[in-house]
Enzyme design. Structure first.
Site, PDB file in Angstrom:
ATOM      1  N   LYS A 192     -20.116  14.638 -47.491  1.00  0.00           N
ATOM      2  CA  LYS A 192     -20.994  14.063 -46.480  1.00  0.00           C
ATOM      3  C   LYS A 192     -20.943  12.539 -46.522  1.00  0.00           C
ATOM      4  O   LYS A 192     -20.807  11.942 -47.591  1.00  0.00           O
ATOM      5  CB  LYS A 192     -22.440  14.521 -46.697  1.00  0.00           C
ATOM      6  CG  LYS A 192     -22.680  16.014 -46.494  1.00  0.00           C
ATOM      7  CD  LYS A 192     -24.156  16.339 -46.686  1.00  0.00           C
ATOM      8  CE  LYS A 192     -24.395  17.843 -46.595  1.00  0.00           C
ATOM      9  NZ  LYS A 192     -24.207  18.352 -45.234  1.00  0.00           N
ATOM     10  N   GLY A 208     -32.702  22.110 -46.798  1.00  0.00           N
ATOM     11  CA  GLY A 208     -33.470  22.006 -48.028  1.00  0.00           C
ATOM     12  C   GLY A 208     -34.799  22.721 -48.019  1.00  0.00           C
ATOM     13  O   GLY A 208     -35.608  22.526 -48.929  1.00  0.00           O
ATOM     14  N   LYS A 223     -30.193  29.181 -30.637  1.00  0.00           N
ATOM     15  CA  LYS A 223     -30.634  29.766 -29.369  1.00  0.00           C
ATOM     16  C   LYS A 223     -30.701  28.715 -28.263  1.00  0.00           C
ATOM     17  O   LYS A 223     -30.396  29.006 -27.096  1.00  0.00           O
ATOM     18  CB  LYS A 223     -31.994  30.445 -29.543  1.00  0.00           C
ATOM     19  CG  LYS A 223     -31.923  31.766 -30.305  1.00  0.00           C
ATOM     20  CD  LYS A 223     -33.271  32.475 -30.321  1.00  0.00           C
ATOM     21  CE  LYS A 223     -33.153  33.861 -30.934  1.00  0.00           C
ATOM     22  NZ  LYS A 223     -34.437  34.601 -30.920  1.00  0.00           N
ATOM     23  N   SER A 276     -28.846  24.473 -50.143  1.00  0.00           N
ATOM     24  CA  SER A 276     -29.590  24.693 -51.388  1.00  0.00           C
ATOM     25  C   SER A 276     -29.774  26.170 -51.711  1.00  0.00           C
ATOM     26  O   SER A 276     -30.133  26.517 -52.838  1.00  0.00           O
ATOM     27  CB  SER A 276     -30.967  24.026 -51.278  1.00  0.00           C
ATOM     28  OG  SER A 276     -30.858  22.687 -50.858  1.00  0.00           O
TER      29      SER A 276
END
Length: 335
Positions: free
Chosen positions: A116, A188, A200, A275
């Site tokens: 990242k 997280g 959606k 996580s």
């Protein structure tokens, strides 16, 4: 399909990959010139991302976790300094991972390694490209460097993935050069609700554009593009395809095999798990179970088998999103 059958399939895929690598080595010995990945064209970038479809990319912070991910059948890993749950708890400024840790992971495993960078941080991305990562995530999980502008990704050889909460947001990132989109969800938290909402929302707008296209109402597509600040050509392409023009993964709050199967059922091409694996107390089993559920998401018997491999007592601690203050939400970064 039983778990043992899925492992047999993975072993066949592994054997095929090894055979291809051996064929490449023999060709190189005979004088074949191999073009390095760093010279990749846009076609190669999109092609590489397509190879990840149907798989799981797992967040890791060290070589040991990366090995667990690879052994579980992940199609790739995402290297961070801290898992999103810990980023949220620690506060402060979250930056890209230690380059030495990323290199160590790259030397340890054979599957693609991603990392990242902060939104808008050109030089973090440039350094990740320089050390040879396979994919860069310009991520809202890290502290944004530029609240107004993302990186112009067409200047890079390595593919990028960006998060999105809506179709206009996704199309803007694709226009900037993203080769892949993921739902933002709320990283997280261990709560998949936001990822569901974002998937959606994207699907709903795609259906609207598709309806315009089938009706021949190109002017309505043009109006949609103008009102949402996205290029008309991308909106038209999306309407014609009936889906995003790039691979679309689900991310944010996926913590169980059932979560992964749900996102695949909603139309995701694959999943990122942050996580949910390594903040649980059963990471090895949970990693295997999520891979199994993602691969066979449309087979309830196999998903039930995957869900039975883990216990809710061992799941990561969850966070109630409704109790988060607006400034604590990660998903609002980089719209």
């Amino acid at each position: 399909m039983k778990l043992i059958d899925s492992y047999a399939v993975l072993e066949k895929i592994r054997d095929l990959i090894y055979s291809l690598l051996e064929a490449r080595d023999r060709a190189m010995e005979n004088g074949l010139e191999v073009i390095p990945v760093r010279t990749a064209t846009p076609l190669v970038r999109y092609g590489f991302i397509s190879m990840l479809k149907g798989g799981v990319v797992m967040d890791v912070t060290n070589e040991q976790q990366a090995e667990i991910a690879e052994d579980a059948g992940a199609v790739g890993v995402m290297v961070l300094d801290k898992l999103p749950y810990d980023v949220r708890k620690a506060g402060g400024v979250a930056r890209t991972a230690d380059l030495n840790v990323i290199r160590a992971v790259m030397e340890t495993i054979t599957i693609p390694v991603s990392a990242k960078c902060r939104i808008g941080h050109y030089w973090e991305a440039k350094l990740l490209e320089e050390i040879g990562v396979d994919l860069i995530d310009e991520s809202e999980v890290l502290t944004p460097t530029d609240e107004k502008a993302h990186i112009w990704k067409w200047e890079f050889r390595v593919p990028f993935v960006n998060g999105a909460r809506s179709l206009p947001e996704a199309l803007r990132r694709i226009w900037e050069g993203a080769s892949m989109i993921r739902t933002k969800g709320e990283a997280g938290t261990g709560n998949v609700a936001e990822a569901v909402r974002h998937m959606k929302a994207v699907n709903r707008d795609i259906a609207v554009l598709r309806g315009y296209y089938k009706a021949g109402d190109i002017e309505a597509i043009r109006l949609y593009a103008k009102s949402n600040n996205v290029p008309f050509e991308l909106a038209l392409l999306t309407a014609r395809l009936g889906r995003l023009p790039v691979v679309n993964f689900a991310a944010g709050g996926i913590a169980t095999p059932a979560d992964a199967a749900l996102m695949m059922w909603l139309g995701a091409d694959g999943v990122f798990v942050g996580s949910g694996i390594f903040k649980s107390r059963d990471p090895e089993q949970r990693a295997q179970a999520i891979v199994l559920a993602t691969t066979y998401w449309d087979d309830p018997e196999t998903v039930a088998e995957a869900q039975s491999m883990v216990s809710e007592r061992n799941a990561m601690p969850g966070i109630d999103i409704t109790r988060l203050k607006p400034e604590e939400l990660l998903q609002i970064r980089g719209e």
